[in-house]
Scaffold this motif. Structure first.
Motif, short mmCIF file in Angstrom:
data_model
loop_
_atom_site.label_atom_id
_atom_site.label_comp_id
_atom_site.label_asym_id
_atom_site.label_seq_id
_atom_site.Cartn_x
_atom_site.Cartn_y
_atom_site.Cartn_z
N THR A 1 61.98 -104.09 -54.02
CA THR A 1 62.17 -104.79 -55.30
C THR A 1 63.37 -104.22 -56.07
OG1 THR A 1 60.68 -103.30 -56.50
CG2 THR A 1 59.69 -105.28 -55.53
N ILE A 2 63.98 -103.16 -55.55
CA ILE A 2 65.16 -102.59 -56.22
C ILE A 2 66.40 -103.28 -55.65
CG2 ILE A 2 66.48 -100.50 -56.69
CD1 ILE A 2 63.91 -98.90 -56.19
N PRO A 3 67.13 -104.02 -56.47
CA PRO A 3 68.27 -104.78 -55.94
C PRO A 3 69.27 -103.87 -55.24
CG PRO A 3 67.82 -105.38 -58.23
CD PRO A 3 66.95 -104.20 -57.91
N GLY A 4 69.66 -104.28 -54.04
CA GLY A 4 70.71 -103.56 -53.31
C GLY A 4 70.28 -102.25 -52.68
N MET A 5 68.99 -101.95 -52.69
CA MET A 5 68.55 -100.67 -52.10
C MET A 5 68.59 -100.76 -50.57
SD MET A 5 67.49 -97.61 -52.24
CE MET A 5 67.20 -97.37 -53.99
N HIS A 6 69.22 -99.77 -49.96
CA HIS A 6 69.28 -99.69 -48.50
C HIS A 6 68.21 -98.72 -48.03
CE1 HIS A 6 71.70 -99.70 -44.64
NE2 HIS A 6 70.98 -98.62 -44.47
N ILE A 7 67.33 -99.20 -47.18
CA ILE A 7 66.27 -98.32 -46.67
C ILE A 7 66.55 -98.03 -45.20
CG2 ILE A 7 63.80 -97.90 -46.48
CD1 ILE A 7 63.33 -100.32 -48.28
N ARG A 8 66.78 -96.74 -44.95
CA ARG A 8 66.91 -96.29 -43.57
C ARG A 8 65.61 -95.62 -43.18
NH1 ARG A 8 70.47 -94.81 -39.60
NH2 ARG A 8 69.77 -93.06 -38.36
N SER A 9 65.21 -95.75 -41.94
CA SER A 9 64.03 -95.01 -41.51
C SER A 9 64.30 -94.35 -40.17
CB SER A 9 62.80 -95.91 -41.44
OG SER A 9 61.65 -95.10 -41.29
N GLU A 10 63.31 -93.60 -39.76
CA GLU A 10 63.44 -92.88 -38.50
C GLU A 10 62.06 -92.86 -37.85
OE1 GLU A 10 65.60 -88.80 -37.95
OE2 GLU A 10 63.49 -88.49 -38.40
N VAL A 11 62.03 -93.09 -36.54
CA VAL A 11 60.75 -93.06 -35.84
C VAL A 11 60.85 -92.18 -34.60
CG1 VAL A 11 59.95 -95.33 -36.64
CG2 VAL A 11 61.27 -95.17 -34.52
N MET A 12 59.69 -91.74 -34.15
CA MET A 12 59.63 -90.92 -32.94
C MET A 12 58.93 -91.74 -31.86
SD MET A 12 57.47 -87.48 -32.34
CE MET A 12 58.39 -86.49 -33.47
N VAL A 13 59.47 -91.70 -30.65
CA VAL A 13 58.78 -92.40 -29.55
C VAL A 13 58.20 -91.38 -28.59
CG1 VAL A 13 60.15 -94.51 -29.64
CG2 VAL A 13 60.93 -92.63 -28.22
N GLY A 14 57.08 -91.78 -27.96
CA GLY A 14 56.50 -90.96 -26.91
C GLY A 14 55.62 -89.83 -27.39
N TYR A 15 55.13 -89.92 -28.63
CA TYR A 15 54.21 -88.89 -29.12
C TYR A 15 52.93 -88.92 -28.26
CZ TYR A 15 51.38 -86.07 -32.21
OH TYR A 15 50.57 -85.09 -32.71
N PRO A 16 52.33 -87.77 -27.95
CA PRO A 16 51.12 -87.76 -27.12
C PRO A 16 50.04 -88.69 -27.70
CG PRO A 16 51.88 -85.52 -27.49
CD PRO A 16 52.74 -86.41 -28.33
N GLY A 17 49.49 -89.53 -26.86
CA GLY A 17 48.46 -90.45 -27.32
C GLY A 17 49.01 -91.79 -27.75
N GLU A 18 50.34 -91.95 -27.72
CA GLU A 18 50.92 -93.25 -28.06
C GLU A 18 50.72 -94.18 -26.86
OE1 GLU A 18 55.19 -94.38 -29.93
OE2 GLU A 18 55.19 -94.19 -27.75
N GLY A 19 49.65 -94.93 -26.91
CA GLY A 19 49.36 -95.87 -25.83
C GLY A 19 50.14 -97.16 -26.02
N GLU A 20 49.87 -98.12 -25.11
CA GLU A 20 50.56 -99.43 -25.21
C GLU A 20 50.27 -100.08 -26.56
OE1 GLU A 20 52.55 -100.78 -23.08
OE2 GLU A 20 52.33 -99.34 -21.45
N LYS A 21 49.01 -99.94 -27.02
CA LYS A 21 48.60 -100.58 -28.28
C LYS A 21 49.38 -100.00 -29.46
CE LYS A 21 44.34 -100.76 -31.00
NZ LYS A 21 44.32 -99.43 -31.57
N GLU A 22 49.45 -98.68 -29.53
CA GLU A 22 50.14 -98.03 -30.66
C GLU A 22 51.64 -98.33 -30.62
OE1 GLU A 22 48.02 -96.43 -28.65
OE2 GLU A 22 46.33 -96.14 -30.03
N PHE A 23 52.20 -98.35 -29.39
CA PHE A 23 53.63 -98.63 -29.29
C PHE A 23 53.92 -100.09 -29.70
CE2 PHE A 23 57.52 -99.55 -26.68
CZ PHE A 23 58.37 -98.75 -27.43
N ALA A 24 53.04 -101.01 -29.29
CA ALA A 24 53.22 -102.42 -29.67
C ALA A 24 53.12 -102.56 -31.19
CB ALA A 24 52.16 -103.29 -28.99
N GLU A 25 52.22 -101.79 -31.80
CA GLU A 25 52.08 -101.84 -33.27
C GLU A 25 53.38 -101.39 -33.94
OE1 GLU A 25 48.67 -99.66 -34.72
OE2 GLU A 25 49.22 -100.03 -36.81
N LEU A 26 53.98 -100.34 -33.36
CA LEU A 26 55.25 -99.84 -33.91
C LEU A 26 56.34 -100.91 -33.81
CD1 LEU A 26 56.93 -97.49 -35.07
CD2 LEU A 26 57.34 -96.74 -32.72
N ILE A 27 56.42 -101.54 -32.64
CA ILE A 27 57.45 -102.58 -32.44
C ILE A 27 57.24 -103.73 -33.45
CG2 ILE A 27 58.26 -104.39 -30.86
CD1 ILE A 27 57.79 -102.47 -28.57
#
Ligand code: SF4
Length: 434
Positions: free
Chosen positions: A279-305
């Protein structure tokens, strides 16, 4: 002495190198860009994951063959606390006593020095190694979060905030030296103040900095979502003149993975934060994610995507899980769910393609607009939405002074970079941001 200094790793290390350079230049020494002619070679290392350790060790092997005496400093010696072959001096973090001696030309034969994990850090004696118009401003050192995969608290110690008045004084000093763009860093910037004031004080830092005349842009990096309160977002909104870039490392979006990572935040709260920031005009949001954390199954990875494709961060960084022996995840047994290297690589490539797409879409939306940029070099600059060394740049045709702002009409976009032409006359001076 002629001193060569090479910095690996993150901006926190860069500030440490700037402080070291300050000590060196206090004495009768000079900095050289040619490692082969140096009397003293300083390698400031990174060691937070195995890849970083490998890179540091490769550099040591290369530099130890040159004629200068080799000093290895930074996270590698602080993590392993032992000598490495080919190094004359091993110096951990915060050993200002050693750098003072070096500045005076008073080096011992050899040494192995590390620090206690809550060493007092001090950035006042810095010589900028960035171009003069931007600087990193470290508001705290260390981290007490103890995310399961991370060894930073083990290397850099618990969270220690600088005092507000010291940060403002440092910003004013840098502003007087020509800095217009400030990049706020810490391991966790949103946690600022809790250790010394008993409450989150990032809002006050932002308020105070936004009143420092000549501070044009502020970027907020490493804003941990667990500590980003709605009040902080309101202050960012009010400081609309200068804060238009926030780096919000979410690491994952599946609640079970977030819990296992000990991120102390849920998917629902992350969604709220992103909605509020949008809601803040012109705000750029960058993020960062980690892949392959232990226990990241197909379901959790699909949720991330699905999440990344629907929320569409303006830019995205990513890294691969790496099992480090000092990390809590190594001790608490979750490591039995480790993914194979091939699976991690495959997931990394998938998220990397999403990051490319997001950046390209964002860049395409800017074509045809005239944007204010800061000029980093001949025909090259950055918008308020491009952080140095992290995001892309703007290549432009036309004259503009390095270190000044100018307006560029964007004519073309690539995955990470933009292209355009100047719309200003050459004599553009400091004005308020658009
Ligand atoms: S917030 Fe978590 S990931 Fe970041 S430095 Fe602290 S422990 Fe590491």
């Amino acid at each position: 002495m002629k001193v060569f200094i090479k910095t690996l790793g993150c901006p926190k290390n860069l500030i440490d190198s700037e402080v070291i350079t300050g000590y060196i230049l206090k004495g009768k020494n000079s900095i050289t860009k040619d490692s082969s002619e140096a009397d003293v070679i300083i390698l400031n290392t990174c060691a937070f994951i195995q890849d970083a350790v490998r890179e540091s060790v490769e550099e040591i092997l290369y530099l130890s063959n040159l004629r200068g005496r080799l000093i290895v400093t930074g996270c590698l010696p602080q993590r392993f606390k032992k000598a490495s072959r080919g190094c004359d001096f091993i110096v951990g973090l915060g050993r200002y006593d050693f750098w003072e001696r070096l500045g005076r030309g008073n080096l011992p034969e050899s040494c192995l020095l590390v620090s206690s994990n809550n060493y007092i850090f001090n950035d006042t004696n810095r010589v900028l190694l960035t171009p003069a118009h931007y600087a990193y401003l470290r508001i705290a050192e260390g981290c007490s979060n103890r995310c399961s995969y991370c060894i930073i608290p083990y290397i850099r110690g618990p969270y220690r905030s600088k005092k507000i008045k010291d940060i403002v004084t440092e910003a004013e000093y840098l502003r007087d030296a020509g800095v217009k763009e400030f990049i706020l860093i810490a391991q966790d910037t949103t946690n600022y103040g809790i250790d010394i004031y008993g409450e989150y004080k990032l809002p006050e830092i932002l308020q105070r900095l936004s009143t420092v005349d000549g501070v044009d842009w502020i970027r907020l990096l490493y804003a941990h979502p667990a500590h980003l309160t709605d009040d902080m977002i309101d202050i960012i909104r009010e400081s609309k003149k200068i804060v238009k870039y926030i780096d919000l490392p979410i690491q994952h979006i599946s609640n079970s993975i977030l819990k296992s990572m000990r991120r102390k935040v849920t998917r629902e709260r992350i969604e709220e934060i992103v909605k509020n920031l949008r809601t803040i005009p012109g705000m750029h949001i960058r993020s960062e994610v980690m892949v392959g954390y232990p226990g990241e199954g197909e379901k959790e990875f699909a949720e991330l995507i699905d999440f990344l494709l629907s929320v569409k961060f303006d830019s995205l960084g990513l890294f691969k899980f790496s099992l480090e022996k000092e990390a809590p995840v190594h001790r608490d047994g979750t490591s039995s769910d480790l993914l194979s290297i091939e699976e991690i690589e495959e997931r990394y490539d998938i998220i990397m393609e999403i990051a490319r797409q997001l950046s390209y879409e964002h860049n395409c939306s800017l074509v045809g607009r005239t944007l204010r940029i800061i000029v980093d070099g001949l025909g090259e600059g950055r918008t308020q939405w491009q952080s140095p060394e992290i995001d892309g740049v703007v290549f432009f045709e036309g004259d503009a002074r390095i270190g000044e702002f100018t307006n560029i009409k964007i004519t073309n976009a690539e995955d990470f970079d933009l292209f355009g032409v100047t719309t200003d006359s050459f004599l553009h001076t400091r004005t308020s941001p658009s």
